[in-house]
Design a protein around this motif. Structure first.
Motif, PDB file in Angstrom:
ATOM      1  N   VAL A   1     -27.149 -44.348-103.555  1.00  0.00           N
ATOM      2  CA  VAL A   1     -26.964 -42.929-103.208  1.00  0.00           C
ATOM      3  C   VAL A   1     -26.411 -42.825-101.786  1.00  0.00           C
ATOM      4  N   GLY A   2     -25.899 -41.639-101.453  1.00  0.00           N
ATOM      5  CA  GLY A   2     -25.418 -41.392-100.090  1.00  0.00           C
ATOM      6  C   GLY A   2     -26.573 -41.110 -99.143  1.00  0.00           C
ATOM      7  N   ASP A   3     -26.279 -41.111 -97.841  1.00  0.00           N
ATOM      8  CA  ASP A   3     -27.361 -40.935 -96.859  1.00  0.00           C
ATOM      9  C   ASP A   3     -27.913 -39.510 -96.854  1.00  0.00           C
ATOM     10  N   LEU A   4     -27.048 -38.488 -96.905  1.00  0.00           N
ATOM     11  CA  LEU A   4     -27.589 -37.120 -96.927  1.00  0.00           C
ATOM     12  C   LEU A   4     -28.377 -36.903 -98.210  1.00  0.00           C
TER      13      LEU A   4
ATOM     14  N   ASN B   1     -25.163 -45.541 -95.765  1.00  0.00           N
ATOM     15  CA  ASN B   1     -25.297 -44.674 -94.588  1.00  0.00           C
ATOM     16  C   ASN B   1     -23.984 -44.672 -93.796  1.00  0.00           C
ATOM     17  N   ASN B   2     -23.160 -43.679 -94.100  1.00  0.00           N
ATOM     18  CA  ASN B   2     -21.900 -43.526 -93.354  1.00  0.00           C
ATOM     19  C   ASN B   2     -22.024 -42.380 -92.350  1.00  0.00           C
ATOM     20  N   GLY B   3     -23.257 -42.072 -91.974  1.00  0.00           N
ATOM     21  CA  GLY B   3     -23.494 -41.105 -90.895  1.00  0.00           C
ATOM     22  C   GLY B   3     -23.173 -39.670 -91.260  1.00  0.00           C
ATOM     23  N   GLY B   4     -23.425 -39.280 -92.506  1.00  0.00           N
ATOM     24  CA  GLY B   4     -23.198 -37.888 -92.911  1.00  0.00           C
ATOM     25  C   GLY B   4     -22.526 -37.815 -94.271  1.00  0.00           C
TER      26      GLY B   4
ATOM     27  N   PRO C   1     -22.950 -34.784 -89.310  1.00  0.00           N
ATOM     28  CA  PRO C   1     -23.035 -36.144 -88.780  1.00  0.00           C
ATOM     29  C   PRO C   1     -24.421 -36.418 -88.171  1.00  0.00           C
ATOM     30  N   HIS C   2     -24.860 -37.670 -88.262  1.00  0.00           N
ATOM     31  CA  HIS C   2     -26.175 -38.028 -87.709  1.00  0.00           C
ATOM     32  C   HIS C   2     -26.174 -39.523 -87.415  1.00  0.00           C
TER      33      HIS C   2
ATOM     34  N   ILE D   1     -24.538 -50.172 -94.123  1.00  0.00           N
ATOM     35  CA  ILE D   1     -23.861 -49.454 -93.035  1.00  0.00           C
ATOM     36  C   ILE D   1     -22.401 -49.916 -92.986  1.00  0.00           C
ATOM     37  N   PRO D   2     -21.510 -49.155 -93.617  1.00  0.00           N
ATOM     38  CA  PRO D   2     -20.121 -49.597 -93.705  1.00  0.00           C
ATOM     39  C   PRO D   2     -19.335 -49.334 -92.424  1.00  0.00           C
TER      40      PRO D   2
END
Ligand SMILES: Cc1ncc(C[n+]2csc(CCOP(=O)(O)OP(=O)(O)O)c2C)c(N)n1
Length: 402
Positions: A288-291, A317-320, A344-345, A386-387
């Protein structure tokens, strides 16, 4: 504040350029019925819904397969019931036409010899005369593009009866196996327009980029899929993981039980969905995506209540919301708008894993995947992937311009 005043207020804010405050909506629901008694609740699984009876024109479908498909046929396969997999596999192998099979069909790997890889652009340029859809509405972009390609005749064979298109198309509803029996002999159509040959260059470029951009999201999905292939179920949650999986996941090892959720709830409830799917599996994987993961991270509190089993929750986790970085026109958006879209986070998922007693692993490089070799039986692991953003973008652009 009344709705009218609120609207007037928003207008004023827009004029002044000040961001309006958040809007909180309270939805009034009726009080629960006091006569309702949770004690007498029936918690046994309900009877399955009644089968959809047969509807549609078999003669029209048979004519299309026999005659019209001489000008080109493509088979798109959406999610399938396990009972539909054998007949769908048989039909695709008889027709030998180019296939686009979603992961949720469970046939993506087994039909790889007929498949078009990452086919959206190719099909837009060379739409077939006939498109045969089997199963659920396909997730691929080309399915939506069909709305604007009236020259392609679309036939759906589906147990749900939904056409999945706003434009005219033919739908045959019912049990796939029974429908195929009724259709009788199926002639081989083959790859009339040479789509598979045209697709070869793209396929080769994709494989090359997966090697040269090993830390891209796409390559990480490929590596993750190689490990997940040993599971008895795979769950994909929200849009990009589903799309990535369809395009980049491995194709050598059949993975029949793939579930995906990108529909009604959006990013909500995806970890709960995974845990539900994993309940009857001994080894289950999710991506799944990070958000998406943050949205439902509390669902992990359910872990101690579940049957034993090995569960791996992969979070890209691509930061958002990475999907919003690539939308057409995203670059032209003002910074404030981009922040609202992407959210973004710089959060890590380590604390979340620890909070719910999960083992935590981080993957930044191709070598880091080796950690997945040593998963203990009945362990619960959160894997944070973490790509590298540049490699992801490079791969996306090279494929988009191929
Ligand atoms: C409940 C809900 N809220 C908002 C959205 C809109 N939405 C669609 S995709 C997305 C971002 C998903 O981000 P992430 O899970 O990090 O995945 P990525 O795009 O990075 O692959 C959002 C907010 C939605 N689908 N559902």
């Amino acid at each position: 504040m009344t709705w009218k005043r609120r609207k007037a207020c928003r207008k004023t804010f827009c004029k002044t350029g000040i961001t309006p405050p958040p809007l909180h909506i309270n939805v009034c629901l009726p009080d629960p019925d006091p006569a309702w008694n949770p004690g007498s609740c029936d918690l046994y699984p309900a009877e399955p819904p009644e089968e959809n009876g047969f509807r549609g024109s078999l003669a029209e479908l048979a004519r299309a397969l026999r005659f019209k498909s001489r000008d080109g046929l493509v088979v798109m396969i959406g999610g399938l019931d396990p009972t539909e997999q054998a007949p769908a596999r048989w039909l695709a192998n008889e027709l030998k036409a180019p296939v686009v099979a979603d992961a949720t069909s469970g046939l993506r790997e087994e039909l790889a010899h007929l498949a078009l890889t990452d086919a959206d652009a190719l099909l837009r340029e060379h739409p077939p005369a006939v498109l045969l859809r089997l199963g659920d509405v396909p997730v691929g972009r080309f399915w939506r593009d069909l709305e604007d390609i009236p020259a392609t005749e679309v036939f759906s064979v589906t147990r749900t009866g939904f056409s999945g298109l706003a434009r005219p198309s033919s739908v045959v509803t019912g049990d796939l196996e029974a429908i195929l029996h009724a259709l009788g002999d199926i002639d081989t159509v083959g790859d009339v327009n040479g789509l598979r040959a045209m697709n070869k260059r793209r396929k080769a470029l994709m494989e090359e980029l997966l090697i040269t951009c090993p830390e891209s999201e796409q390559a990480m999905v490929r590596s993750f899929s190689c490990f997940a292939a040993d599971g008895d179920c795979i769950y994909l949650g929200n849009s990009m993981p589903v799309r990535y999986w369809n395009s980049f996941a491995q194709t050598s090892i059949p993975t029949e039980n793939v579930r995906a959720n990108r529909g009604a709830n959006g990013i909500d409830g995806q970890i709960s969905g995974f845990l539900g799917v994993s309940a009857r599996c001994s080894r289950s994987w999710a991506l799944v995506g990070d958000l998406t993961a943050m949205y439902d991270s509390n669902a992990l509190a359910l872990l101690p209540q579940l049957d034993r089993g090995t569960r791996v929750l992969g979070v890209i986790n691509n930061g958002g919301g990475g999907i919003f970085r690539t939308l057409p026109g995203a670059d032209g958006q003002p910074e404030t708008m981009r922040k609202l879209l992407v959210q973004p986070h710089a959060h890590s998922f380590k604390a979340i894993a620890e909070q719910w007693g999960m083992r935590y692993l981080t993957i930044r490089t191709a070598e880091d995947f080796d950690q997945l070799d040593s998963l203990e039986e009945n362990s619960q692991t959160l894997v944070e992937l973490i790509p590298d953003r540049e490699q992801t973008e490079q791969m996306r652009l090279r494929l988009a311009n191929a």
